[in-house]
Design a protein around this motif. Structure first.
Motif, short mmCIF file in Angstrom:
data_model
loop_
_atom_site.label_atom_id
_atom_site.label_comp_id
_atom_site.label_asym_id
_atom_site.label_seq_id
_atom_site.Cartn_x
_atom_site.Cartn_y
_atom_site.Cartn_z
N VAL A 248 7.40 3.97 -9.88
CA VAL A 248 6.72 4.94 -9.01
C VAL A 248 5.25 4.59 -8.89
O VAL A 248 4.68 3.90 -9.75
N CYS A 249 4.63 5.08 -7.84
CA CYS A 249 3.20 4.87 -7.63
C CYS A 249 2.45 5.47 -8.82
O CYS A 249 2.68 6.63 -9.18
N PRO A 250 1.57 4.67 -9.46
CA PRO A 250 0.89 5.19 -10.64
C PRO A 250 -0.04 6.37 -10.34
O PRO A 250 -0.38 7.13 -11.25
N LEU A 251 -0.42 6.54 -9.07
CA LEU A 251 -1.34 7.66 -8.74
C LEU A 251 -0.58 8.90 -8.31
O LEU A 251 -0.72 9.97 -8.89
N CYS A 252 0.30 8.76 -7.27
CA CYS A 252 0.91 9.97 -6.71
C CYS A 252 2.37 10.15 -7.12
O CYS A 252 3.01 11.13 -6.73
N LYS A 253 2.89 9.18 -7.89
CA LYS A 253 4.25 9.27 -8.46
C LYS A 253 5.37 9.26 -7.42
O LYS A 253 6.51 9.67 -7.70
N ARG B 278 0.83 -1.20 0.00
CA ARG B 278 0.00 0.00 0.00
C ARG B 278 0.87 1.25 0.00
O ARG B 278 1.86 1.36 0.74
N CYS B 279 0.50 2.19 -0.85
CA CYS B 279 1.21 3.47 -0.88
C CYS B 279 0.74 4.30 0.33
O CYS B 279 -0.46 4.54 0.49
N THR B 280 1.70 4.68 1.19
CA THR B 280 1.33 5.42 2.41
C THR B 280 0.98 6.87 2.11
O THR B 280 0.46 7.59 2.95
N VAL B 281 1.25 7.31 0.88
CA VAL B 281 0.92 8.69 0.52
C VAL B 281 -0.51 8.80 0.01
O VAL B 281 -1.30 9.62 0.50
N CYS B 282 -0.86 7.92 -0.95
CA CYS B 282 -2.19 8.08 -1.56
C CYS B 282 -3.12 6.89 -1.32
O CYS B 282 -4.29 6.93 -1.69
N GLY B 283 -2.59 5.80 -0.75
CA GLY B 283 -3.45 4.65 -0.45
C GLY B 283 -3.57 3.66 -1.58
O GLY B 283 -4.26 2.64 -1.46
N TYR B 284 -2.89 3.91 -2.69
CA TYR B 284 -2.95 2.98 -3.83
C TYR B 284 -2.45 1.59 -3.39
O TYR B 284 -1.47 1.48 -2.66
N ILE B 285 -3.15 0.55 -3.84
CA ILE B 285 -2.75 -0.83 -3.52
C ILE B 285 -2.10 -1.46 -4.75
O ILE B 285 -2.71 -1.50 -5.83
FE FE Z 1 0.69 6.73 -4.19
#
Ligand code: FE
Length: 200
Positions: A186-191, A164-171
């Motif tokens: 990188v996280c596809p949502l918050c990079k 889980r991305c601790t910045v945006c919650g993306y799983i």
């Molecule tokens: Fe993220």
């Protein structure tokens, strides 16, 4: 139609072995085999029309069948079931011996050499009635049941770790294990980079 009803019919998991016209060893993974006669020994097998091995069995009229043991690694089933012998050497990395000049799986519960006697075609398959010319019972291991294989796969998928991305919650629960993603992923949502991810 509830397809689950069809899947309740018990069957095993098998490898076929054959040669193509250039003499290359080829094969596939099948799950539809049925004994029709014990004397003379005859079985029916069904092979998908998209299968390169099927195409070549139509031409050569011969193949082997290896009955897989219950502890067969998923990787072997995926190699034979998901790849095509058209462009993949499946037997090369697989423990095998030649039986009547065709490949069989060395760790098989049993294997046999078959001659095609009759063929009929359904919407998506070739169904072969085969004479069992010769056969050997290999190890004492239990044969793999298709339902057990499916259950094992479902368990291994549900045990796969999610991150889980601790910045945006993306799983992240993709096919590639998180640890194996490249360092610049990188996280596809918050990079944000991989360091902000924690296992679920
Ligand atoms: Fe993220």
């Amino acid at each position: 139609m509830d397809l689950q009803a069809l899947f309740k019919i018990s069957h095993g998991v098998y490898l076929t072995g054959a040669k193509d016209e250039s003499g290359r060893l080829i094969g596939s993974c099948i799950d539809s085999v049925m004994v029709v006669e014990a004397d003379p020994q005859q079985i029916i097998i069904s092979m998908n029309n998209a299968s390169y091995t099927m195409e070549n069995v139509v031409k050569s009229g011969e193949l082997t069948l290896s009955i897989l043991p219950a502890d067969t690694p998923d990787e072997l089933i995926e190699l034979f079931g998901m790849q095509s012998s058209r462009d993949t050497d499946k037997w090369g990395p697989t423990s095998h011996v030649l039986y009547h000049d065709l490949p069989v799986y060395k760790e098989a519960v049993a294997y046999m050499y078959l001659n095609v006697k009759e063929t009929f075609e359904t919407a998506g398959h070739h169904v072969f009635l085969c004479d069992v010319v010769a056969g050997e019972a290999g190890t004492m291991a239990d044969p793999m049941l298709y339902a057990d294989y499916q259950k094992r796969k479902a368990t291994s998928i549900s045990m796969k770790k999610r991150w889980r991305c601790t910045v945006c919650g993306y799983i992240y629960d993709g096919e590639i294990p998180f640890e194996d993603l490249p360092d610049d992923w990188v996280c596809p949502l918050c990079k944000q980079d991989k360091s902000v991810f924690v296992p679920e």
